[in-house]
Design an enzyme around this catalytic site. Sequence first.
Site, PDB file in Angstrom:
ATOM      1  N   HIS A 130      49.415  84.818  15.546  1.00 24.41           N
ATOM      2  CA  HIS A 130      50.783  84.360  15.835  1.00 24.41           C
ATOM      3  C   HIS A 130      51.741  85.229  15.006  1.00 24.41           C
ATOM      4  O   HIS A 130      52.395  84.770  14.074  1.00 24.41           O
ATOM      5  CB  HIS A 130      50.909  82.872  15.460  1.00 24.41           C
ATOM      6  N   ASP A 222      48.886  74.129   8.855  1.00 23.29           N
ATOM      7  CA  ASP A 222      49.071  74.092  10.315  1.00 23.29           C
ATOM      8  C   ASP A 222      48.168  72.977  10.837  1.00 23.29           C
ATOM      9  O   ASP A 222      47.301  72.473  10.113  1.00 23.29           O
ATOM     10  CB  ASP A 222      48.692  75.467  10.916  1.00 23.29           C
TER      11      ASP A 222
HETATM   12  N1  NVA Z   1      47.776  76.808  15.577  1.00 26.79           N
HETATM   13  C1  NVA Z   1      48.763  76.216  16.451  1.00 26.79           C
HETATM   14  C2  NVA Z   1      50.094  76.862  16.254  1.00 26.79           C
HETATM   15  C3  NVA Z   1      51.204  76.270  17.090  1.00 26.79           C
HETATM   16  C4  NVA Z   1      52.495  76.971  16.937  1.00 26.79           C
HETATM   17  C5  NVA Z   1      48.296  76.353  17.880  1.00 26.79           C
HETATM   18  O1  NVA Z   1      47.770  77.425  18.237  1.00 26.79           O
HETATM   19  O2  NVA Z   1      48.422  75.410  18.648  1.00 26.79           O
HETATM   20  N1   CP Z   2      55.763  77.444  15.996  1.00 29.04           N
HETATM   21  C1   CP Z   2      55.736  77.648  17.321  1.00 29.04           C
HETATM   22  O1   CP Z   2      55.265  78.661  17.806  1.00 29.04           O
HETATM   23  O2   CP Z   2      56.303  76.649  18.037  1.00 29.04           O
HETATM   24  P1   CP Z   2      56.214  76.444  19.607  1.00 29.04           P
HETATM   25  O3   CP Z   2      54.775  76.149  19.935  1.00 29.04           O
HETATM   26  O4   CP Z   2      57.116  75.275  19.875  1.00 29.04           O
HETATM   27  O5   CP Z   2      56.675  77.680  20.297  1.00 29.04           O
END
Ligand code: NVA
Ligand code: CP
Length: 304
Positions: A130, A222
């Site tokens: 990310h 997270d």
């Molecule tokens: N680790 C989480 C981050 C969300 C922004 C996901 O991948 O769902």
């Molecule tokens: N943190 C983040 O990526 O948020 P969303 O899943 O709302 O885009």
Amino acid sequence: MKKDLLKLLDLTREDIHEILDTADQMKFSQKHHIAHDHLKGKTLAMIFEKNSTRTRVSFEVGMYQLGGHALFLSGKESQIGRGEPVEDTARVLARYCDGIMIRTFAQAEVEGLAQKASIPVINGLTDFAHPCQVLADLMTVREKMTRLEGLKLAFVGDGNNMANSLIVGGLKCGMDVSVACPEGYDPDPAVLDFAKTVTDRKFELVRAPADAVVNADVVITDVWASMGQEEERAIRAKAFAGYCIDEGLMKLTHPGCMVQHCLPAHKGEEISAEVFEAHADEIFEEAENRLHAQKAVLYLLMKD
Ligand code: NVA
Ligand code: CP
């Protein structure tokens, strides 16, 4: 800078600093109503195969503020959802648009898209990485602490996309990085291999959250179950019991320690409601900085 932003592993320390410096300028311009419509007439296609609030809104608003336009393509409603190959989609979108942002599952899909597309591709989250979020996190920490070099970043929780990107981003920016994950939920081997190559900073992977957060300058967590792992929620809730940033853990950190969370948060799981509220200003500044950091990326990748 390379053509695309696919993962922080592809960026040099200088690239990251260029993005962060540009992001600070973007924020200044926006706050002071200084025109910065550098992407006039340009269009960003945004492909979402997973849910989003922040990423979708910040990219769309960011393109608007840069004088361009963004269009939302839902994986389900476009032909992607009916199996049109990503390499064909890439070659079509490159004929209409000036950049592609994609949120999906496999990192390989994003890499494949970038290979076929003649226009820049930005990773808006995969199971592996990310990068846009972590650029915003680094921006937020640097803004409050005035530097990154020499600070200690602690991550507590799943060795997921956030952990992977934080390890790489933190180490590349000269931070010490300490990660606490339960056994079986370690970060990606490619990321651990990268960490081994870093000799000027300390990296450690531990099991006990308390060991990771000692003397930390920023603590990050997270969710226990990421998007696509909904069916594992019950198993994960057991595995991650105790991996919660609460007041007890915060007592072990360096005075003035920041807390970051990419959001959405599950209060009472990975973070207590008390710690979340005590650090809400930092966490929502982090969310705001998605906008500025991504505008920097869009500008650097899509400008003529
Ligand atoms: N680790 C989480 C981050 C969300 C922004 C996901 O991948 O769902
Ligand atoms: N943190 C983040 O990526 O948020 P969303 O899943 O709302 O885009």
